[in-house]
Design a protein around this motif. Structure first.
Motif, PDB file in Angstrom:
ATOM      1  N   SER A  89       0.849  -1.183   0.000  1.00 22.70           N
ATOM      2  CA  SER A  89       0.000   0.000   0.000  1.00 22.70           C
ATOM      3  C   SER A  89       0.888   1.237   0.000  1.00 22.70           C
ATOM      4  CB  SER A  89      -0.898  -0.006   1.244  1.00 22.70           C
ATOM      5  OG  SER A  89      -1.694   1.150   1.269  1.00 22.70           O
ATOM      6  N   ARG A 127       1.130   5.564  -1.962  1.00 15.70           N
ATOM      7  CA  ARG A 127       0.435   6.604  -2.708  1.00 15.70           C
ATOM      8  C   ARG A 127       1.452   7.473  -3.422  1.00 15.70           C
ATOM      9  NH1 ARG A 127      -4.470   8.140  -4.647  1.00 15.70           N
ATOM     10  NH2 ARG A 127      -4.665  10.379  -4.696  1.00 15.70           N
ATOM     11  N   ARG A 169       6.661   5.333  -5.805  1.00 17.04           N
ATOM     12  CA  ARG A 169       6.379   4.276  -6.794  1.00 17.04           C
ATOM     13  C   ARG A 169       7.647   3.763  -7.473  1.00 17.04           C
ATOM     14  NH1 ARG A 169       1.843   2.909  -9.271  1.00 17.04           N
ATOM     15  NH2 ARG A 169       0.834   4.848  -8.666  1.00 17.04           N
ATOM     16  N   LYS A 180       1.040  -4.841  -6.450  1.00 13.51           N
ATOM     17  CA  LYS A 180       1.376  -3.413  -6.511  1.00 13.51           C
ATOM     18  C   LYS A 180       0.507  -2.842  -7.609  1.00 13.51           C
ATOM     19  CE  LYS A 180       4.970  -1.297  -8.577  1.00 13.51           C
ATOM     20  NZ  LYS A 180       6.338  -0.966  -8.933  1.00 13.51           N
ATOM     21  N   ASP A 181      -0.235  -1.792  -7.351  1.00 13.20           N
ATOM     22  CA  ASP A 181      -1.316  -1.383  -8.247  1.00 13.20           C
ATOM     23  C   ASP A 181      -0.924  -1.207  -9.705  1.00 13.20           C
ATOM     24  OD1 ASP A 181      -0.008   1.071  -8.034  1.00 13.20           O
ATOM     25  OD2 ASP A 181      -1.825   2.198  -7.632  1.00 13.20           O
ATOM     26  N   ASN A 182       0.204  -0.631 -10.025  1.00 15.48           N
ATOM     27  CA  ASN A 182       0.510  -0.423 -11.437  1.00 15.48           C
ATOM     28  C   ASN A 182       0.991  -1.694 -12.121  1.00 15.48           C
ATOM     29  OD1 ASN A 182       3.031  -0.444 -10.231  1.00 15.48           O
ATOM     30  ND2 ASN A 182       3.870   1.113 -11.555  1.00 15.48           N
ATOM     31  N   ARG A 241      -0.647  -4.796 -11.341  1.00 15.44           N
ATOM     32  CA  ARG A 241      -1.738  -5.775 -11.320  1.00 15.44           C
ATOM     33  C   ARG A 241      -3.101  -5.210 -11.732  1.00 15.44           C
ATOM     34  NH1 ARG A 241       0.110 -10.956 -10.892  1.00 15.44           N
ATOM     35  NH2 ARG A 241       1.831 -10.989  -9.463  1.00 15.44           N
ATOM     36  N   MET A 242      -3.244  -3.900 -11.913  1.00 15.87           N
ATOM     37  CA  MET A 242      -4.539  -3.311 -12.229  1.00 15.87           C
ATOM     38  C   MET A 242      -4.979  -3.738 -13.633  1.00 15.87           C
ATOM     39  SD  MET A 242      -5.374  -1.728  -9.533  1.00 15.87           S
ATOM     40  CE  MET A 242      -6.641  -0.571  -9.922  1.00 15.87           C
ATOM     41  N   ILE A 248     -11.224   1.017  -9.715  1.00 13.78           N
ATOM     42  CA  ILE A 248     -10.071   0.902  -8.829  1.00 13.78           C
ATOM     43  C   ILE A 248     -10.510   0.422  -7.448  1.00 13.78           C
ATOM     44  CG2 ILE A 248      -8.263   2.198  -7.629  1.00 13.78           C
ATOM     45  CD1 ILE A 248      -8.031   3.894 -10.172  1.00 13.78           C
ATOM     46  N   GLN A 256     -11.320  -3.382  -7.312  1.00 14.53           N
ATOM     47  CA  GLN A 256     -10.147  -4.221  -7.547  1.00 14.53           C
ATOM     48  C   GLN A 256      -9.172  -4.155  -6.376  1.00 14.53           C
ATOM     49  OE1 GLN A 256      -8.236  -3.684 -11.287  1.00 14.53           O
ATOM     50  NE2 GLN A 256      -6.996  -5.499 -11.041  1.00 14.53           N
ATOM     51  N   LEU A 257      -8.989  -2.973  -5.811  1.00 11.71           N
ATOM     52  CA  LEU A 257      -8.103  -2.860  -4.650  1.00 11.71           C
ATOM     53  C   LEU A 257      -8.671  -3.599  -3.445  1.00 11.71           C
ATOM     54  CD1 LEU A 257      -6.795   0.810  -4.853  1.00 11.71           C
ATOM     55  CD2 LEU A 257      -5.543  -1.302  -5.323  1.00 11.71           C
TER      56      LEU A 257
END
Length: 89
Positions: A20, A22, A27, A47-49, A51-52, A58, A61-62
């Motif tokens: 987690s 921001r 990043r 890591k969001d970028n 696996r999105m 958002i 999915q999160l």
């Protein structure tokens, strides 16, 4: 019998770790290095970028990724704190 119980718990998680964070300030620095180190050691990490998926909201999915993760690493930064201040107002 305890080992079968433990293995079923382990198999219920899609990710070993959810990171987690921001913003761009972490990043491509500490979060990027942490993610690569975990991945190189065979630790399945969200890591969001990375696996999105396109077309999904958002938030949903999160939330699902959090539910699917066994452990959580929170990387605090100035942007992360500012985000919570704005949200909590």
């Amino acid at each position: 019998m305890a080992s079968s119980s433990n293995s079923s718990v382990q198999n219920s998680f899609r990710y070993d770790v959810f990171i987690s964070f921001r913003g761009e300030d972490t990043r491509n620095t500490i979060v990027g290095h942490l993610y690569e180190a975990l991945k190189q050691n065979g630790i399945e990490t969200f890591k969001d970028n990375e696996r999105m998926k396109q077309g999904k909201t958002i938030d949903n999915q999160l939330i699902q990724a959090i539910k699917d993760s066994r452990f959580f690493i929170i990387v605090f930064s100035e942007n992360y704190i500012c985000f919570f201040i704005l949200v909590l107002g």
